[in-house]
Enzyme design. Structure first.
Site, PDB file in Angstrom:
ATOM      1  N   TYR A  98       0.851  -1.203   0.000  1.00  0.00           N
ATOM      2  CA  TYR A  98       0.000   0.000   0.000  1.00  0.00           C
ATOM      3  C   TYR A  98       0.881   1.245   0.000  1.00  0.00           C
ATOM      4  O   TYR A  98       0.632   2.196  -0.739  1.00  0.00           O
ATOM      5  CB  TYR A  98      -0.894  -0.023   1.237  1.00  0.00           C
ATOM      6  CG  TYR A  98      -1.912   1.090   1.305  1.00  0.00           C
ATOM      7  CD1 TYR A  98      -3.238   0.863   0.955  1.00  0.00           C
ATOM      8  CD2 TYR A  98      -1.559   2.367   1.726  1.00  0.00           C
ATOM      9  CE1 TYR A  98      -4.172   1.871   1.020  1.00  0.00           C
ATOM     10  CE2 TYR A  98      -2.485   3.387   1.789  1.00  0.00           C
ATOM     11  CZ  TYR A  98      -3.797   3.136   1.441  1.00  0.00           C
ATOM     12  OH  TYR A  98      -4.719   4.151   1.498  1.00  0.00           O
ATOM     13  N   PHE A 128      -8.509  18.119 -24.846  1.00  0.00           N
ATOM     14  CA  PHE A 128      -9.289  16.895 -25.061  1.00  0.00           C
ATOM     15  C   PHE A 128     -10.610  17.003 -24.278  1.00  0.00           C
ATOM     16  O   PHE A 128     -10.715  17.786 -23.339  1.00  0.00           O
ATOM     17  CB  PHE A 128      -8.463  15.682 -24.620  1.00  0.00           C
ATOM     18  CG  PHE A 128      -9.192  14.381 -24.824  1.00  0.00           C
ATOM     19  CD1 PHE A 128      -9.498  13.947 -26.097  1.00  0.00           C
ATOM     20  CD2 PHE A 128      -9.589  13.611 -23.748  1.00  0.00           C
ATOM     21  CE1 PHE A 128     -10.195  12.765 -26.294  1.00  0.00           C
ATOM     22  CE2 PHE A 128     -10.288  12.415 -23.940  1.00  0.00           C
ATOM     23  CZ  PHE A 128     -10.586  11.994 -25.203  1.00  0.00           C
ATOM     24  N   ASP A 129     -11.618  16.190 -24.647  1.00  0.00           N
ATOM     25  CA  ASP A 129     -12.962  16.291 -24.022  1.00  0.00           C
ATOM     26  C   ASP A 129     -12.944  16.167 -22.501  1.00  0.00           C
ATOM     27  O   ASP A 129     -13.632  16.909 -21.815  1.00  0.00           O
ATOM     28  CB  ASP A 129     -13.951  15.221 -24.472  1.00  0.00           C
ATOM     29  CG  ASP A 129     -13.689  14.584 -25.796  1.00  0.00           C
ATOM     30  OD1 ASP A 129     -12.697  14.927 -26.449  1.00  0.00           O
ATOM     31  OD2 ASP A 129     -14.502  13.735 -26.169  1.00  0.00           O
ATOM     32  N   ASP A 133      -0.228  18.104 -21.562  1.00  0.00           N
ATOM     33  CA  ASP A 133      -1.021  16.878 -21.588  1.00  0.00           C
ATOM     34  C   ASP A 133      -0.243  15.986 -22.549  1.00  0.00           C
ATOM     35  O   ASP A 133      -0.317  16.143 -23.772  1.00  0.00           O
ATOM     36  CB  ASP A 133      -2.439  17.159 -22.095  1.00  0.00           C
ATOM     37  CG  ASP A 133      -3.255  15.871 -22.274  1.00  0.00           C
ATOM     38  OD1 ASP A 133      -2.648  14.775 -22.330  1.00  0.00           O
ATOM     39  OD2 ASP A 133      -4.495  15.963 -22.374  1.00  0.00           O
ATOM     40  N   ALA A 161      -0.164  12.637 -23.269  1.00  0.00           N
ATOM     41  CA  ALA A 161      -0.631  11.275 -23.558  1.00  0.00           C
ATOM     42  C   ALA A 161       0.112  10.662 -24.754  1.00  0.00           C
ATOM     43  O   ALA A 161       0.421   9.476 -24.756  1.00  0.00           O
ATOM     44  CB  ALA A 161      -2.135  11.293 -23.832  1.00  0.00           C
ATOM     45  N   LYS A 191      -1.831   5.493 -23.578  1.00  0.00           N
ATOM     46  CA  LYS A 191      -1.421   5.737 -24.967  1.00  0.00           C
ATOM     47  C   LYS A 191       0.078   5.454 -25.078  1.00  0.00           C
ATOM     48  O   LYS A 191       0.482   4.301 -25.193  1.00  0.00           O
ATOM     49  CB  LYS A 191      -1.751   7.181 -25.372  1.00  0.00           C
ATOM     50  CG  LYS A 191      -3.230   7.419 -25.634  1.00  0.00           C
ATOM     51  CD  LYS A 191      -4.004   7.698 -24.409  1.00  0.00           C
ATOM     52  CE  LYS A 191      -5.386   8.247 -24.694  1.00  0.00           C
ATOM     53  NZ  LYS A 191      -6.192   8.358 -23.465  1.00  0.00           N
ATOM     54  N   HIS A 199     -22.932  10.851 -26.276  1.00  0.00           N
ATOM     55  CA  HIS A 199     -22.533   9.879 -27.297  1.00  0.00           C
ATOM     56  C   HIS A 199     -22.259   8.486 -26.736  1.00  0.00           C
ATOM     57  O   HIS A 199     -22.354   7.504 -27.452  1.00  0.00           O
ATOM     58  CB  HIS A 199     -21.316  10.384 -28.095  1.00  0.00           C
ATOM     59  CG  HIS A 199     -20.157  10.814 -27.268  1.00  0.00           C
ATOM     60  ND1 HIS A 199     -20.208  11.880 -26.412  1.00  0.00           N
ATOM     61  CD2 HIS A 199     -18.904  10.326 -27.162  1.00  0.00           C
ATOM     62  CE1 HIS A 199     -19.029  12.044 -25.825  1.00  0.00           C
ATOM     63  NE2 HIS A 199     -18.228  11.100 -26.260  1.00  0.00           N
TER      64      HIS A 199
HETATM   65  N1  F0G Z   1      -5.828  13.642 -22.833  1.00  0.00           N
HETATM   66  C1  F0G Z   1      -5.853  13.221 -24.104  1.00  0.00           C
HETATM   67  C2  F0G Z   1      -5.119  13.997 -25.150  1.00  0.00           C
HETATM   68  C3  F0G Z   1      -6.575  12.061 -24.447  1.00  0.00           C
HETATM   69  O1  F0G Z   1      -6.605  11.660 -25.723  1.00  0.00           O
HETATM   70  C4  F0G Z   1      -7.267  11.349 -23.432  1.00  0.00           C
HETATM   71  C5  F0G Z   1      -8.020  10.134 -23.744  1.00  0.00           C
HETATM   72  C6  F0G Z   1      -7.202  11.834 -22.115  1.00  0.00           C
HETATM   73  C7  F0G Z   1      -6.463  12.973 -21.858  1.00  0.00           C
HETATM   74  C8  F0G Z   1      -7.901  11.142 -20.998  1.00  0.00           C
HETATM   75  O2  F0G Z   1      -7.231   9.990 -20.638  1.00  0.00           O
HETATM   76  O3  F0G Z   1      -8.841   8.125 -21.112  1.00  0.00           O
HETATM   77  O4  F0G Z   1      -6.819   7.789 -19.669  1.00  0.00           O
HETATM   78  O5  F0G Z   1      -8.736   9.111 -18.840  1.00  0.00           O
HETATM   79  N2  F0G Z   1      -8.321   9.767 -24.919  1.00  0.00           N
HETATM   80  C9  F0G Z   1      -8.988   8.530 -25.294  1.00  0.00           C
HETATM   81  C10 F0G Z   1      -9.282   8.520 -26.769  1.00  0.00           C
HETATM   82  C11 F0G Z   1     -10.162   8.156 -24.454  1.00  0.00           C
HETATM   83  O6  F0G Z   1      -9.960   7.568 -27.232  1.00  0.00           O
HETATM   84  O7  F0G Z   1      -8.840   9.418 -27.489  1.00  0.00           O
HETATM   85  P1  F0G Z   1      -7.951   8.678 -20.047  1.00  0.00           P
END
Ligand code: F0G
Length: 461
Positions: A74, A126-127, A218, A220, A261, A453
């Site tokens: 832990y 990102f969304d 960010d 990823a 990613k 969606h």
């Molecule tokens: N930032 C970027 C640029 C992303 O593409 C994503 C996720 C996230 C943050 C969030 O990360 O999913 O680990 O919580 N993108 C995925 C996609 C879901 O299909 O493009 P997460």
């Protein structure tokens, strides 16, 4: 970039996961049961799954072996210590907190730094990032250069931020304490996985710092971004991916990462800072929401696999194969006359559904129609990025307002599919093109108030 047949995959296959194509009739029944929403399909009913490149990578033998040394303590897990060392080595940010995935890391970042009424500028959020900024009562501000929104382009770095607009944004808000930080997303997922140039990163960081504002990544898909810099930006062709990544991170003060990613892991994320005091503030949100500072929602074995994956993703042979495969799919589609966003991004090909199905108006969910037909045609699952994902309603007229682009994203998982799979996908589009005039649009029968969606249901018009 070398031609696709000048090299081969830098790995061979030791284990396989069977996939099968169910019959056209079974696909028809499956998608009808799913309310024509591909998120509702069972993956057993999907032949080639291009829904996302997130968490879908194939792990290497080294990653599978690393799982066995996962330390499930832990507190004080040595697996975390290993992960921390790798992250600090790549980014230069010594203060690392793990999170269950990218959005967990975003939640920590926003709670730590963002206050209601502030504005968070960046190239294009990102969304989930947008969601977390809004949930915090702040405003996301996308300042992508206008070239970034063009569908067909020869631009090398369509993910670059508009520096003039960034300066104005900072001028108007930073001194008044309304800018918590600038966020740079590399590569920029929301406009097609497009790369950001080193020059733009450096200049945006200098601007942020001139206004006393931290510069956060960010990251990823940072390794893919570094590969594009190596291929396309003068002065970088002789540098290693690791050197390019290190230079990039040297311009920042911290990062959030969805390690699903470029971490080549199936789960995980982290937030990392240069400043120790900031890290301690972040822990106040990591501990109650993600988990203790040395696991943050991850098991020891997850952290081991991630530590190995982060290093593997810096391998140039891997990146050449990876980015090359996406470009290969893009080339096949262009040859087949399918309209796509060009140049292709790092993690997928984005099909311009509005141009492919011009007879279906946007309010009848053009991209959704294309995604459904692609599934019916061949069992290939892409994802709609258009009216359903991003559409809104005019508060006065009640009329739907669509986003600028109606896209279907074909995201390519890392190290999972072969070029034969890609060729099969391109061929499916030839079948679709032949019967495109008979393809009809959809109307919604169910929509949730937020993020509709994922759970929406449709019927055919
Ligand atoms: N930032 C970027 C640029 C992303 O593409 C994503 C996720 C996230 C943050 C969030 O990360 O999913 O680990 O919580 N993108 C995925 C996609 C879901 O299909 O493009 P997460």
């Amino acid at each position: 970039m070398r031609p696709r047949d000048a090299y081969a995959e830098p790995y061979r296959i030791k284990m396989v996961e069977p996939v099968r194509q169910i019959s056209p009739e079974a696909r028809r029944l499956a998608v009808e049961r799913a309310g024509y929403n591909l998120f509702n399909l069972s993956s057993d009913d999907v032949y080639i799954d291009l829904l996302t490149d997130s968490g879908t990578a194939a792990m290497s033998d080294a990653q599978w072996s690393a799982l066995m040394r996962g330390d499930e303590a832990y507190a004080g897990s040595r697996s975390f210590a290993r992960l921390r060392r790798v992250v600090a080595d790549i980014t230069g940010y010594e203060h690392v907190a793990p999170a269950h995935q990218g959005r967990g890391a975003e939640h920590v970042l926003m709670m730590t730094l963002v206050r209601p009424g502030q504005r968070v500028p960046g190239n294009m959020h990102f969304d989930t990032t947008t969601g977390h900024i809004v949930l915090r009562g702040a405003e996301p501000v996308n300042l992508l250069r206008k070239q970034g929104y063009e569908v067909k382009s020869e631009e090398a770095f369509k993910g670059d931020v508009d520096l003039k607009a960034l300066r104005t944004e900072l001028e108007e808000n930073a001194a008044a304490g309304r800018t918590p930080f600038v966020l740079m997303t590399v590569t920029c997922n929301s406009n097609g996985g497009q790369p950001v140039s080193m020059a733009n990163i450096r200049q945006a960081s200098e601007l942020a710092h001139a206004y006393g504002v931290p510069f956060i990544f960010d990251c990823a898909r940072y390794a893919e971004n570094a590969y594009f810099i190596k291929m396309r930006e003068p002065g970088y062709s002789q540098k290693s991916i690791k050197e390019i990544a290190s230079e990039m991170f040297s311009y920042g003060d911290g990062c959030v990462m969805s390690a699903k990613k470029d971490g080549l892991a199936n789960m995980g994320g982290f937030v990392a800072f240069r400043d120790e005091a900031l890290y301690h503030r972040a822990l106040e949100w990591v501990i109650p929401f993600e988990g203790f500072a040395t696991y943050g929602g991850l098991s020891g074995r997850d952290m081991e696999a991630l530590a190995v994956g982060l290093e593997e993703a810096l391998d140039e042979a891997y990146l050449e194969e990876r980015i090359g495969q996406v470009a290969y799919l893009a080339d096949l589609l262009v040859d087949a006359g399918v309209p796509i966003i060009t140049p292709a991004g790092g993690h997928g090909v984005y099909v311009d559904a509005a141009a492919f199905l011009p007879h279906i108006p946007q309010k009848e969910f053009t991209a959704q129609a294309l995604a459904v037909e692609l599934y019916l045609e061949a069992g290939v699952r892409g994802v709609e990025l258009g009216m359903c994902a991003f559409g809104t309603t005019d508060p006065n007229s009640g009329e739907p307002i669509g986003p600028a682009l109606e896209l279907v994203r074909l995201a390519v998982p890392r190290r999972v599919y072969t070029d034969r799979h890609m060729a099969f996908v391109a061929r499916a589009f030839e079948g679709l093109a032949a019967r495109r005039d008979s393809i009809r649009g959809f109307r919604l029968t169910y929509e949730a108030p937020v993020l509709r969606h994922f759970t929406a249901r449709f019927e055919r018009i």
